[in-house]
Write a protein that holds these residues in place. Structure first.
Motif, PDB file in Angstrom:
ATOM      1  N   ASN A 104       1.008  -0.958  -0.254  1.00 28.32           N
ATOM      2  CA  ASN A 104       0.167  -0.068   0.195  1.00 28.32           C
ATOM      3  C   ASN A 104       0.268   1.510   0.007  1.00 28.32           C
ATOM      4  O   ASN A 104       0.363   2.506   0.415  1.00 28.32           O
ATOM      5  CB  ASN A 104      -0.572  -0.111   0.660  1.00 28.32           C
ATOM      6  N   ALA A 105       2.319   1.297  -0.246  1.00 25.71           N
ATOM      7  CA  ALA A 105       2.749   2.402  -0.485  1.00 25.71           C
ATOM      8  C   ALA A 105       4.022   1.833  -2.013  1.00 25.71           C
ATOM      9  O   ALA A 105       3.974   0.510  -1.529  1.00 25.71           O
ATOM     10  CB  ALA A 105       3.739   2.278   0.187  1.00 25.71           C
ATOM     11  N   ASP A 106       4.423   2.859  -2.287  1.00 28.89           N
ATOM     12  CA  ASP A 106       5.252   3.195  -3.529  1.00 28.89           C
ATOM     13  C   ASP A 106       6.627   4.091  -2.991  1.00 28.89           C
ATOM     14  O   ASP A 106       7.391   4.619  -4.005  1.00 28.89           O
ATOM     15  CB  ASP A 106       4.730   3.468  -4.961  1.00 28.89           C
ATOM     16  N   ASN A 107       6.899   4.388  -1.753  1.00 24.60           N
ATOM     17  CA  ASN A 107       7.862   5.272  -1.470  1.00 24.60           C
ATOM     18  C   ASN A 107       9.126   4.289  -0.762  1.00 24.60           C
ATOM     19  O   ASN A 107       9.433   3.430  -0.120  1.00 24.60           O
ATOM     20  CB  ASN A 107       7.629   5.687  -0.388  1.00 24.60           C
ATOM     21  N   PRO A 108      10.299   4.582  -1.725  1.00 18.76           N
ATOM     22  CA  PRO A 108      11.649   3.949  -1.276  1.00 18.76           C
ATOM     23  C   PRO A 108      12.017   3.586  -0.200  1.00 18.76           C
ATOM     24  O   PRO A 108      12.904   3.038   0.110  1.00 18.76           O
ATOM     25  CB  PRO A 108      12.889   4.316  -2.762  1.00 18.76           C
ATOM     26  N   MET A 109      11.408   5.144   1.379  1.00 18.13           N
ATOM     27  CA  MET A 109      11.965   4.345   2.057  1.00 18.13           C
ATOM     28  C   MET A 109      11.626   3.495   2.958  1.00 18.13           C
ATOM     29  O   MET A 109      11.878   3.539   4.008  1.00 18.13           O
ATOM     30  CB  MET A 109      11.921   6.182   2.230  1.00 18.13           C
ATOM     31  N   TYR A 110      10.168   3.292   2.359  1.00 18.74           N
ATOM     32  CA  TYR A 110       9.879   2.707   3.491  1.00 18.74           C
ATOM     33  C   TYR A 110      10.392   1.232   3.911  1.00 18.74           C
ATOM     34  O   TYR A 110       9.968   0.833   4.552  1.00 18.74           O
ATOM     35  CB  TYR A 110       8.238   2.628   3.057  1.00 18.74           C
ATOM     36  N   PRO A 111      10.727   0.394   3.098  1.00 18.38           N
ATOM     37  CA  PRO A 111      11.243  -0.331   3.328  1.00 18.38           C
ATOM     38  C   PRO A 111      12.888  -0.842   3.898  1.00 18.38           C
ATOM     39  O   PRO A 111      12.851  -1.542   4.713  1.00 18.38           O
ATOM     40  CB  PRO A 111      11.637  -1.647   1.663  1.00 18.38           C
TER      41      PRO A 111
END
Length: 364
Positions: free
Chosen positions: A334-341
């Motif tokens: 539910n996200a496409d932000n490279p910081m999240y992982p």
């Protein structure tokens, strides 16, 4: 950003119909996804001669009470005529059939957001000092708003706010851990949460609080320009906009200050727990120190920053909880932000920082 994720953010045809119905027809229309934020989603919209900003929550399931964009609209609409600089809100929509969620539209300001680095006009140490002063003065202005007089008397429940913060963010963590614990656990956050519970002040000042006051949530007009980008004779930078009010409420102003300090760095500080999200330019000559910010805030508000170790620990605990929520959204797609992982490793690092503050290893 994937095309599929963008399609989940906005139906451009439906949005155009909505804007035409409320703002009139336009001969130019464009939508651009602004990907610098890490919570609510921001879209830049061109509608004829007008430059607008649309705010909406991320798609997918979110933790209860998070991402309330209509709350942002309410508070900014109320603050337009106060000493707190905010962009003018224009439209609020709670019809999920338009773009799939609540959203609101506001004017787009012109200026610089100090996110990762300094603009050229900040090479002068005197201007850096002015930016630091204006920044903390903006926070003091928020805390100085007569919320009853401006119509925000029912905007929150200030009594018991700090205790609820400890409880709420513990619940947010629990929500995130439901999914992320399958990947790895962070027991230090349980220990920090227990310390916060034990040391939480039962009495505190009451004021309007922003909830996310940091440099990349404000905008400065460079010397010689105003909030529209027009030339002026003003020879120093000015704070022209405070954004991202989704966490605002009536509460404890010391918690707001603690949050701000969690993002501010002094020369000689240890490496940041989340280097990808932590600018370090304010370590340069001219910027106020954290202690300088506290002293100015106390002078402007007439309040004392008591229990400072608690409030700074609470701020880092909340940051860790947010990071864990981001990690859950990543795991669920539910996200496409490279910081999240990256939060898989960065959240444990933030937990260690919170523990250092508790133990006195990271003084103000």
């Amino acid at each position: 950003m994937s095309e599929d994720y963008y399609d989940r953010l906005v139906d451009e045809e439906a949005l155009a119909a909505y804007l035409e119905a409320h703002l009139g027809p336009a001969d130019a229309y464009d939508v651009e996804h602004h990907q610098q934020g890490f919570s609510n989603e921001t879209l830049f919209v061109t509608w004829g001669e007008r430059d607008l900003v649309l705010r909406r929550p991320p798609p997918g399931e979110t933790a209860e009470t998070a991402h309330d964009v209509l709350r942002e609209y309410e508070v900014t609409d109320t603050l337009v005529d106060t000493d707190v600089p905010v962009p003018e809100p224009l439209l609020a929509c709670d019809d999920g059939d338009v773009i799939g969620s609540d959203f609101y539209v506001m004017e787009r300001l012109e200026g610089d957001v100090l996110r990762w680095s300094e603009p050229d006009w900040l090479e002068d140490p005197a201007r850096r000092e002015r930016v630091g002063e204006a920044f903390v003065d903006g926070l003091a202005a928020i805390h100085g708003v007569d919320h009853e007089a401006v119509g925000l008397g029912e905007f929150g429940r200030p009594a018991g706010y700090t205790r609820r913060q400890v409880d709420r963010w513990g619940k947010q963590l629990a929500w995130a851990f439901e999914r992320t614990a399958d990947e790895r656990e962070v027991p230090t956050l349980d220990e920090v949460g227990a310390w916060l519970d034990e040391h939480c002040p039962e009495e505190h000042p009451r004021a309007l609080v922003h909830g996310d006051y940091k440099l990349d949530n404000v905008m400065f007009a460079p010397p010689g320009t105003d909030r529209t980008g027009a030339e002026t004779e003003r020879d120093r930078p000015e704070l022209v906009g405070v954004f991202d009010w989704e966490m605002s409420t009536l509460g404890d102003p010391r918690a707001d200050l603690g949050w701000t300090l969690a993002y501010w760095r002094d020369p000689g500080d240890p490496d940041p727990a989340v280097p990808e999200l932590t600018p370090t330019f304010m370590e340069a000559e001219g910027y106020p120190t954290r202690r300088d910010l506290v002293d100015r805030w106390e002078a402007e508000t007439g309040l004392a920053f008591e229990h400072e170790r608690f409030y700074r620990t609470l701020a880092v605990y909340k940051l860790a909880a947010l990071g864990e929520m981001f990690f859950r959204r990543h795991l669920e797609g539910n996200a496409d932000n490279p910081m999240y992982p990256l939060m898989e490793e960065r959240v444990p690092a933030m937990a260690e920082r919170a523990e250092r503050i508790v133990d006195g290893g990271e003084p103000l």
